[in-house]
Design an enzyme around this catalytic site. Structure first.
Site, PDB file in Angstrom:
ATOM      1  N   ASN A 239       0.797  -1.252   0.019  1.00 57.39           N
ATOM      2  CA  ASN A 239      -0.092   0.079   0.151  1.00 57.39           C
ATOM      3  C   ASN A 239       0.781   1.233   0.179  1.00 57.39           C
ATOM      4  O   ASN A 239       0.484   2.540  -0.380  1.00 57.39           O
ATOM      5  CB  ASN A 239      -0.838   0.097   1.225  1.00 57.39           C
TER       6      ASN A 239
ATOM      7  N   TYR B 148       2.856   9.565 -11.181  1.00 57.25           N
ATOM      8  CA  TYR B 148       1.915   8.677 -10.585  1.00 57.25           C
ATOM      9  C   TYR B 148       1.177   7.701 -11.195  1.00 57.25           C
ATOM     10  O   TYR B 148       1.033   6.578 -10.941  1.00 57.25           O
ATOM     11  CB  TYR B 148       1.015   9.618  -9.478  1.00 57.25           C
TER      12      TYR B 148
ATOM     13  N   LYS C 278       1.105   3.748 -11.306  1.00 52.36           N
ATOM     14  CA  LYS C 278      -0.003   2.636 -11.193  1.00 52.36           C
ATOM     15  C   LYS C 278      -0.240   1.773 -12.327  1.00 52.36           C
ATOM     16  O   LYS C 278      -0.934   0.782 -12.180  1.00 52.36           O
ATOM     17  CB  LYS C 278      -1.092   3.395 -10.509  1.00 52.36           C
TER      18      LYS C 278
END
Length: 302
Positions: free
Chosen positions: A145, A210, A214
């Site tokens: 996470n 980012y 992902k």
């Protein structure tokens, strides 16, 4: 509930006749006893069902990175509430200790330890995984996470910012998945879960590092699911939308209201909404689910 007992008692021939002539003391006692038995039976029935849903991870051991606050902390707490033993990982010992203190205040019986490995160092990650297994006796669930982001136009984006995002959001996930998979294979199986994002599906108008990271997490998730399936290791990801973390909660109304207006469900997600998805995917209820990127975003589109 009394009406249910009335239906059971007073619609039999004997009790119907007794009701016509008046209940004597014996029947009054019988009625009270029947009511008590019925009530206890109903309580035990619903209590057992409730306990089932509060024990989805009973006997399991998990390691959660980025577990000191926000979504990560919610995952840790949800796992603990469902019977798991958890190794909570953070980037600073201070924040790890604060999270542990908060959890112990909520429930002194939680079985949780705190670790502070450098996730970009494969040897430190391996040590953290082994410490978790040695502490609790097994290793079942790896939750990746931890992550960072940086906004900014491509024209002004610093290469070092891009590198840092890739190192923590992708390389660290690889390190944790590799170390966890080795232990899980020897053990006979396990679950690896990764935090993705809605921007991994739709992109975003700035801050390219980012969403790029992902997109990579999604590719890693789907590829490892195919590679590790033969070892009984499931690999999935959760892609949260706008979630009420500390950062989002601090946004002024003039920023948050227009944002909410773009979400069909009409609200920002709670960390617990995302944690529940991680709970499902970690549990045996998802035993035939692997290679999935599960969106938890209220049907929002960035």
């Amino acid at each position: 509930m009394k009406n249910n007992v009335d239906a059971l008692i007073f619609h039999t021939p004997i009790c119907a006749e007794a009701s016509q002539i008046g209940l004597d003391a014996t029947i009054e006692i019988a009625y009270a006893t029947a009511l008590a038995v019925f009530s206890i039976a109903q309580f035990l029935r619903y209590a057992s069902e409730w306990r089932f849903f509060m024990d989805l991870l009973k006997g399991k051991v998990a390691m959660v990175t980025g577990g000191t606050r926000g979504i990560g902390f919610a995952i840790v707490k949800t796992y603990l509430d469902n019977g798991a033993c958890v190794a909570l990982c953070g980037s600073k010992q201070e924040t790890v200790d604060m999270a542990l203190t908060k959890l112990k205040e909520l429930n002194p019986d939680y079985k949780v330890i705190g670790l502070c490995p450098n996730l970009q160092d494969s040897q430190e990650v391996e040590k953290a995984v082994n410490t978790t297994k040695e502490t609790f006796g097994r290793f079942d669930i790896m939750v990746n996470n931890a992550g960072i982001s940086a906004r900014g136009s491509l024209y002004d984006y610093k290469p070092e910012d891009f590198d840092n995002i890739i190192k923590l959001n992708v390389t660290a996930v690889f390190n944790c998945a590799q170390s966890a998979a080795k232990v899980m294979k020897e053990q006979g199986g396990g679950v690896i879960l990764n935090t993705s994002s809605m921007v991994s599906i739709y992109g975003q108008p700035s801050g390219v590092g980012y969403p790029t990271s992902k997109f990579a997490v999604n590719g890693l998730t789907k590829s490892l699911a195919r590679e590790l399936g033969k070892d009984n290791i499931r690999v999935n990801a959760v892609a949260p939308g706008v979630t009420k973390t500390d950062m989002v909660a601090a946004l002024p109304d003039e920023v948050i209201k227009p944002l909410i207006a773009t979400i069909p469900l009409g609200r920002v997600g709670e960390p617990e909404d995302v944690a529940n998805a991680f709970l499902y995917l970690a549990s045996d209820m998802a035993s035939y689910v692997t290679g999935v990127v599960l969106s938890v975003d209220g049907a929002a589109r960035s």
